[in-house]
Design an enzyme around this catalytic site. Structure first.
Site, short mmCIF file in Angstrom:
data_model
loop_
_atom_site.label_atom_id
_atom_site.label_comp_id
_atom_site.label_asym_id
_atom_site.label_seq_id
_atom_site.Cartn_x
_atom_site.Cartn_y
_atom_site.Cartn_z
N SER A 160 42.08 37.52 35.37
CA SER A 160 43.00 37.68 36.48
C SER A 160 42.99 39.12 36.95
CB SER A 160 44.42 37.31 36.05
OG SER A 160 45.34 37.67 37.05
N TYR A 198 51.38 38.17 30.40
CA TYR A 198 50.22 37.52 31.03
C TYR A 198 49.06 38.51 31.20
CZ TYR A 198 47.62 35.12 34.80
OH TYR A 198 46.65 34.54 35.56
N1 LIG Z 1 46.43 30.97 40.88
C1 LIG Z 1 46.28 32.26 40.80
O1 LIG Z 1 46.74 32.97 41.66
C2 LIG Z 1 45.50 32.88 39.66
C3 LIG Z 1 45.18 34.23 39.76
C4 LIG Z 1 44.45 34.81 38.73
C5 LIG Z 1 44.04 34.05 37.67
N2 LIG Z 1 44.38 32.74 37.58
C6 LIG Z 1 43.91 32.00 36.41
O2 LIG Z 1 43.18 30.87 36.83
C7 LIG Z 1 43.23 29.88 35.82
C8 LIG Z 1 43.58 28.56 36.45
O3 LIG Z 1 44.91 28.65 36.90
P1 LIG Z 1 45.44 27.94 38.21
O4 LIG Z 1 45.87 29.02 39.11
O5 LIG Z 1 44.52 26.94 38.68
O6 LIG Z 1 46.82 27.33 37.63
P2 LIG Z 1 47.15 25.87 37.15
O7 LIG Z 1 47.12 24.96 38.32
O8 LIG Z 1 48.41 25.96 36.38
O9 LIG Z 1 45.95 25.50 36.19
C9 LIG Z 1 45.91 25.81 34.84
C10 LIG Z 1 45.58 24.56 34.09
O10 LIG Z 1 45.47 24.83 32.69
C11 LIG Z 1 46.17 23.81 32.01
N3 LIG Z 1 46.59 24.24 30.68
C12 LIG Z 1 47.70 24.92 30.31
N4 LIG Z 1 47.73 25.08 28.98
C13 LIG Z 1 46.60 24.50 28.49
C14 LIG Z 1 46.07 24.30 27.19
N5 LIG Z 1 46.71 24.75 26.12
N6 LIG Z 1 44.91 23.64 27.07
C15 LIG Z 1 44.27 23.16 28.14
N7 LIG Z 1 44.71 23.28 29.38
C16 LIG Z 1 45.87 23.95 29.58
C17 LIG Z 1 47.32 23.48 32.90
O11 LIG Z 1 47.85 22.20 32.59
P3 LIG Z 1 49.36 21.87 33.03
O12 LIG Z 1 49.43 22.01 34.50
O13 LIG Z 1 49.56 20.49 32.56
O14 LIG Z 1 50.22 22.87 32.32
C18 LIG Z 1 46.69 23.52 34.26
O15 LIG Z 1 46.11 22.32 34.60
C19 LIG Z 1 44.24 30.36 34.81
O16 LIG Z 1 43.57 30.90 33.71
C20 LIG Z 1 45.00 31.43 35.54
O17 LIG Z 1 45.55 32.36 34.68
C21 LIG Z 1 45.10 32.14 38.57
#
Ligand SMILES: NC(=O)c1ccc[n+]([C@@H]2O[C@H](COP(=O)([O-])OP(=O)(O)OC[C@H]3O[C@@H](n4cnc5c(N)ncnc54)[C@H](OP(=O)(O)O)[C@@H]3O)[C@@H](O)[C@H]2O)c1
Ligand SMILES: *[C@@H]1O[C@H](CO)[C@@H](O)[C@H](O)[C@H]1NC(C)=O
Length: 390
Positions: free
Chosen positions: A223, A236
């Site tokens: 991130s 985080y």
């Molecule tokens: N969106 C942003 O702005 C952003 C920016 C920088 C980095 N990121 C990173 O991008 C990645 C994806 O995030 P996203 O933005 O797409 O958010 P998201 O929609 O919340 O996706 C994260 C996914 O990981 C799942 N998860 C949580 N705990 C887990 C575990 N123990 N084992 C397996 N899966 C698990 C979640 O399931 P549940 O929904 O059921 O909890 C969710 O489906 C993350 O690593 C996040 O930190 C996101």
């Protein structure tokens, strides 16, 4: 004599142009996803050369043609993508957000996708089952559960016996309620490390034997908050910084095996990470319960209860189009020469540059201009008022 020289130059000119044109056609044929890019970068040198030939004569034109051809060949070399073929990729956290979109995107491009989901009976898994091709397999995969990681390994290695596993995308992650580092409960620090760092490390370690065999790719979704300090992201950000450092070291160590490792540092995108009000209510409760009385007193109820409004305030600044992140991941998976670090999304690159190349005070000033709640802790408000009074 002059006429002879210029006719020789003319022929050289035609020769070089033809050679360059044929090479570029060959490159375009081999990388179907980059056709437009190839076209632009092949026409550019020719147009420049024609211009120079008209103004500087044939020799000048030839020189410019050679120089620009080399530059564009090097540029395109870095852009050239490997064919998708029957490459298999494992993605964690495909229930929602980037992981979910990536599973669909890669499936559409013809990859064999292993979509790890936190809940195999959830709506995200169901949608993938319904919309994706039969190449896609769903895996029950809580990355913090060693048994499930092992089971996933057994299933994947059975299915890819002949063709191997090309890529692993460590995408699963949790954010937690953004709040001052002093206020965040220890459980939040542990949860972030557990999922964002230890989970990704365990998945990487488990699947690396397969990646070394295929000389494939490891892609870690870190991130922007893991590359630079940002207020409210102590837990985080620290877990993502750990993942980012892990990626860097693995990139160095695995290069001798032919495995390429990339870290992706996205800025804000609208995904499931923005959470639900129930989730934030629960985390707010946990935060308040673990706060010492005097800390609670110093920060004040309205500051503490205002923490929850930070994420909803960010929503308008978050991109709804996830394609910059998807393209970065695709590049990391397929480019002949992938980068070690990608910064998709608004602000991600500029913030990192300012943090890396400017004095810290300048970076702190710059990042204090970020959108955030205007709220001030109670004790500071009182002190301020007292100071004004005297
Ligand atoms: N969106 C942003 O702005 C952003 C920016 C920088 C980095 N990121 C990173 O991008 C990645 C994806 O995030 P996203 O933005 O797409 O958010 P998201 O929609 O919340 O996706 C994260 C996914 O990981 C799942 N998860 C949580 N705990 C887990 C575990 N123990 N084992 C397996 N899966 C698990 C979640 O399931 P549940 O929904 O059921 O909890 C969710 O489906 C993350 O690593 C996040 O930190 C996101
Ligand atoms: C880990 O996964 C296994 C297999 O799915 C399950 O039986 C077990 O209850 C899980 N453990 C925890 C702590 O969730």
């Amino acid at each position: 004599m002059d006429a002879l020289a210029s006719s020789t130059l003319g022929w050289l000119y035609v020769g070089v142009t033809t050679l360059f044109g044929v090479t570029m056609l060959f490159v375009a044929k081999r990388s179907p996803m980059e056709k437009r890019n190839v076209l632009v970068w092949s026409l550019l040198p020719m147009a420049l050369a024609l211009l120079c030939a008209a103004t500087l004569g044939a020799a000048g034109g030839l020189g410019v043609l050679c120089a620009t051809s080399i530059i564009s060949a090097v540029y395109l070399g870095a852009r050239t993508m490997l064919p998708v073929g029957d490459k298999a990729v494992l993605i964690t956290g495909s229930d929602t957000g980037f992981g979910h979109a990536l599973a669909k995107y890669l499936d559409n491009l013809g990859f064999v996708v292993f979509a790890g989901v936190l809940n195999k009976d959830g709506p995200g898994a169901e949608e993938l089952r319904q919309t994706c091709s039969r190449r896609l397999s769903l895996l029950q995969l809580d990355i913090t559960n060693a048994t499930q990681v092992k089971e996933a390994y057994v299933k994947v290695s059975e299915k890819v016996q002949n063709t191997g596993l090309w890529g692993v995308v460590n995408n699963a992650g949790v954010l937690g309620l953004p709040a001052d580092g002093e206020l965040l409960p220890m459980s939040m620090y542990r949860q972030c490390m557990e999922v964002n760092f230890f989970g990704a490390v365990e998945v990487s370690k488990t699947f690396l034997p397969l990646l070394r065999k295929s000389q494939g790719r490891l892609v870690n979704i870190c991130s922007m908050a893991g590359g630079i300090p940002l207020p409210k992201y102590a837990a985080y950000g620290a877990s993502k910084a750990a993942l980012s450092m892990f990626s860097g070291v693995m990139r160095q160590e695995l290069s001798k095996w032919g495995v390429k490792v990339a870290a992706i540092h996205p800025s804000g995108f609208r995904t499931g990470i923005l959470g639900t009000s129930e989730l934030w209510d629960k985390q707010e409760k946990e935060l308040l319960e673990n706060l010492p009385a005097d800390t609670r007193q110093d920060y004040g109820e309205d500051y503490l209860l205002g923490l929850k409004s930070y994420l909803p305030q960010l929503v308008p600044h978050c991109n709804t189009d996830l394609s910059p992140v998807l393209s970065a991941i695709l590049h990391a998976l397929l480019a002949r020469r992938p980068h070690g670090l990608y910064t998709p999304g608004r602000g991600a690159y500029i913030f990192l540059c300012i943090f890396c190349y400017f004095p810290l005070w300048f970076y702190d000033f710059f990042s204090s201009r970020m959108p955030s709640t205007e709220s001030v802790p109670r004790a500071l408000r009182t002190w301020e008022a007292e100071r004004k009074h005297f």
